[in-house]
Scaffold this motif. Structure first.
Motif, PDB file in Angstrom:
ATOM      1  N   SER A 186      -9.389   7.106  -2.191  1.00 12.20           N
ATOM      2  CA  SER A 186     -10.206   7.033  -3.407  1.00 12.20           C
ATOM      3  C   SER A 186     -11.224   5.898  -3.301  1.00 12.20           C
ATOM      4  N   LEU A 187     -10.794   4.747  -2.796  1.00  5.79           N
ATOM      5  CA  LEU A 187     -11.715   3.631  -2.637  1.00  5.79           C
ATOM      6  C   LEU A 187     -12.749   3.915  -1.554  1.00  5.79           C
ATOM      7  N   LYS A 188     -12.331   4.569  -0.487  1.00  4.61           N
ATOM      8  CA  LYS A 188     -13.279   4.942   0.558  1.00  4.61           C
ATOM      9  C   LYS A 188     -14.360   5.864   0.000  1.00  4.61           C
ATOM     10  N   ALA A 189     -13.953   6.799  -0.856  1.00  9.29           N
ATOM     11  CA  ALA A 189     -14.920   7.711  -1.469  1.00  9.29           C
ATOM     12  C   ALA A 189     -15.907   6.974  -2.362  1.00  9.29           C
ATOM     13  N   LEU A 190     -15.479   5.819  -2.895  1.00  8.42           N
ATOM     14  CA  LEU A 190     -16.345   5.009  -3.755  1.00  8.42           C
ATOM     15  C   LEU A 190     -17.181   4.009  -2.962  1.00  8.42           C
ATOM     16  N   GLY A 191     -17.093   4.044  -1.629  1.00  9.79           N
ATOM     17  CA  GLY A 191     -17.953   3.216  -0.797  1.00  9.79           C
ATOM     18  C   GLY A 191     -17.319   1.970  -0.229  1.00  9.79           C
ATOM     19  N   TYR A 192     -16.004   1.807  -0.403  1.00  9.13           N
ATOM     20  CA  TYR A 192     -15.304   0.642   0.154  1.00  9.13           C
ATOM     21  C   TYR A 192     -14.773   1.022   1.538  1.00  9.13           C
ATOM     22  N   SER A 193     -15.375   0.454   2.571  1.00  9.20           N
ATOM     23  CA  SER A 193     -15.080   0.899   3.932  1.00  9.20           C
ATOM     24  C   SER A 193     -14.176  -0.049   4.702  1.00  9.20           C
ATOM     25  N   ASP A 194     -13.910  -1.236   4.162  1.00 10.68           N
ATOM     26  CA  ASP A 194     -13.114  -2.232   4.879  1.00 10.68           C
ATOM     27  C   ASP A 194     -11.896  -2.590   4.025  1.00 10.68           C
ATOM     28  N   ILE A 195     -10.812  -1.845   4.232  1.00 13.06           N
ATOM     29  CA  ILE A 195      -9.600  -2.018   3.434  1.00 13.06           C
ATOM     30  C   ILE A 195      -8.422  -2.226   4.379  1.00 13.06           C
ATOM     31  N   ALA A 196      -7.702  -3.313   4.177  1.00 12.14           N
ATOM     32  CA  ALA A 196      -6.459  -3.556   4.906  1.00 12.14           C
ATOM     33  C   ALA A 196      -5.295  -3.194   4.002  1.00 12.14           C
ATOM     34  N   GLY A 197      -4.187  -2.853   4.614  1.00 11.56           N
ATOM     35  CA  GLY A 197      -2.983  -2.555   3.844  1.00 11.56           C
ATOM     36  C   GLY A 197      -1.791  -3.306   4.389  1.00 11.56           C
ATOM     37  N   LEU A 198      -0.899  -3.711   3.498  1.00  8.34           N
ATOM     38  CA  LEU A 198       0.378  -4.270   3.928  1.00  8.34           C
ATOM     39  C   LEU A 198       1.483  -3.562   3.167  1.00  8.34           C
ATOM     40  N   ASP A 199       2.613  -3.437   3.834  1.00  4.48           N
ATOM     41  CA  ASP A 199       3.788  -2.862   3.196  1.00  4.48           C
ATOM     42  C   ASP A 199       5.016  -3.307   3.979  1.00  4.48           C
ATOM     43  N   LEU A 200       6.187  -3.239   3.347  1.00  3.58           N
ATOM     44  CA  LEU A 200       7.420  -3.623   4.032  1.00  3.58           C
ATOM     45  C   LEU A 200       8.044  -2.469   4.796  1.00  3.58           C
ATOM     46  N   ALA A 256       0.311   5.977   5.640  1.00  2.00           N
ATOM     47  CA  ALA A 256      -0.966   5.372   5.241  1.00  2.00           C
ATOM     48  C   ALA A 256      -1.975   5.434   6.373  1.00  2.00           C
ATOM     49  N   GLY A 257      -1.504   5.204   7.607  1.00  2.00           N
ATOM     50  CA  GLY A 257      -2.401   5.241   8.754  1.00  2.00           C
ATOM     51  C   GLY A 257      -3.015   6.606   8.983  1.00  2.00           C
ATOM     52  N   GLY A 258      -2.351   7.653   8.538  1.00  2.00           N
ATOM     53  CA  GLY A 258      -2.873   8.995   8.711  1.00  2.00           C
ATOM     54  C   GLY A 258      -3.957   9.377   7.722  1.00  2.00           C
ATOM     55  N   ARG A 259      -4.258   8.495   6.788  1.00  2.00           N
ATOM     56  CA  ARG A 259      -5.251   8.829   5.762  1.00  2.00           C
ATOM     57  C   ARG A 259      -6.679   8.478   6.172  1.00  2.00           C
ATOM     58  N   ASN A 260      -6.839   7.797   7.300  1.00  2.00           N
ATOM     59  CA  ASN A 260      -8.168   7.464   7.810  1.00  2.00           C
ATOM     60  C   ASN A 260      -8.996   6.688   6.785  1.00  2.00           C
ATOM     61  N   ALA A 261      -8.339   5.762   6.075  1.00  2.00           N
ATOM     62  CA  ALA A 261      -9.026   4.997   5.035  1.00  2.00           C
ATOM     63  C   ALA A 261      -8.848   3.491   5.206  1.00  2.00           C
ATOM     64  N   CYS A 292       0.805  -1.225   0.000  1.00  2.00           N
ATOM     65  CA  CYS A 292       0.000   0.000   0.000  1.00  2.00           C
ATOM     66  C   CYS A 292       0.833   1.268   0.000  1.00  2.00           C
ATOM     67  N   GLY A 293       2.131   1.172   0.366  1.00  2.00           N
ATOM     68  CA  GLY A 293       2.946   2.376   0.406  1.00  2.00           C
ATOM     69  C   GLY A 293       2.369   3.401   1.362  1.00  2.00           C
ATOM     70  N   THR A 294       2.261   4.640   0.926  1.00  2.00           N
ATOM     71  CA  THR A 294       1.716   5.710   1.762  1.00  2.00           C
ATOM     72  C   THR A 294       0.198   5.728   1.766  1.00  2.00           C
ATOM     73  N   GLY A 295      -0.416   4.765   1.113  1.00  2.00           N
ATOM     74  CA  GLY A 295      -1.872   4.648   1.169  1.00  2.00           C
ATOM     75  C   GLY A 295      -2.623   5.527   0.202  1.00  2.00           C
ATOM     76  N   LEU A 296      -2.049   5.782  -0.966  1.00  2.00           N
ATOM     77  CA  LEU A 296      -2.704   6.680  -1.925  1.00  2.00           C
ATOM     78  C   LEU A 296      -4.025   6.122  -2.445  1.00  2.00           C
ATOM     79  N   SER A 297      -4.169   4.806  -2.528  1.00  2.00           N
ATOM     80  CA  SER A 297      -5.408   4.229  -3.069  1.00  2.00           C
ATOM     81  C   SER A 297      -6.557   4.276  -2.070  1.00  2.00           C
ATOM     82  N   GLY A 298      -6.240   4.237  -0.789  1.00  2.00           N
ATOM     83  CA  GLY A 298      -7.279   4.091   0.228  1.00  2.00           C
ATOM     84  C   GLY A 298      -8.371   5.151   0.187  1.00  2.00           C
TER      85      GLY A 298
END
Length: 211
Positions: free
Chosen positions: A76-90, A98-103, A68-74
């Motif tokens: 946008s998906l939240k705005a489209l109605g996807y409320s349950d998104i997990a992220g992984l990154d190294l 990413a955690g600061g994006r509230n997504a 997920c990196g810095t969470g750029l996708s989160g």
């Protein structure tokens, strides 16, 4: 915006030859990653939402942003109605941003190519952009991503042109297909992943249904 600085940062992550080296390169880039990739016209974290929305109805279960990196996708998906998104990154530094994006409902540190910290058939779909690229996740990372995706769910990800052949992606695609683990649904033509900089950098989006 300084294209040279952004391109130098890209070079540093592409040239990392160990997972530790890659994590260090991203740690050093994290603070300026968003602005510098934006200066190059980096499309993928936003464009992938089109394929997710095409194939995965909102509300059917959790999604995984794999790398997920810095969470750029989160957002946008939240705005489209996807409320349950997990992220992984190294990268811990990327995950903090990413955690600061509230997504994202959860964020975990993990590396593609090794075992992932979720049970079998956990996610409705996974998506991944800019991860199957030069010096990053191996094609073998797809095996465990498929394991943690529900039957009837979707695998949606981009692959860089320079690693598709040399990285053995077609062999992994064929093995998963022949084993009855997934079936091909869609693939895009090759397209530019940087709308402004690096016109030679091409990717393709692949969509599979997990069986």
């Amino acid at each position: 915006m300084n294209f040279d600085k952004a391109n130098a940062a890209l070079d540093s992550v592409y040239s990392a030859d160990t997972p530790e080296g890659l994590a260090k390169a991203y740690a050093e880039w994290a603070a300026t990653y968003d602005s510098e990739t934006a200066s190059l016209g980096y499309l993928l974290p936003f464009l992938i939402t089109a394929w997710v929305a095409r194939h995965v109805p909102a509300g059917e279960g959790p999604l995984l942003d794999a790398g997920c990196g810095t969470g750029l996708s989160g957002p946008s998906l939240k705005a489209l109605g996807y409320s349950d998104i997990a992220g992984l990154d190294l990268s811990d530094d990327m995950l903090k941003l990413a955690g600061g994006r509230n997504a994202y409902s959860e964020l975990k540190k993990a590396m593609l190519g090794g075992p992932l910290p979720w049970p079998d058939r956990h996610f409705r779909a996974f998506f991944s952009t800019g991860v199957f690229t030069i010096g990053h996740a191996p094609a073998s990372g797809l095996y465990d991503l498929v394991r943690i995706t529900k039957a009837g769910g979707h695998a949606i990800f981009t692959v860089r042109d320079q690693v598709f052949g040399s990285g053995g992606f077609q062999a992994v695609f064929d093995e998963l297909t022949q084993a009855g683990k997934w079936r091909a649904v869609e693939q895009s033509p090759w397209f530019r992943c940087y709308a402004i900089g690096d016109p030679e950098a091409l990717v393709k989006t692949f969509v599979f249904e997990v069986m």
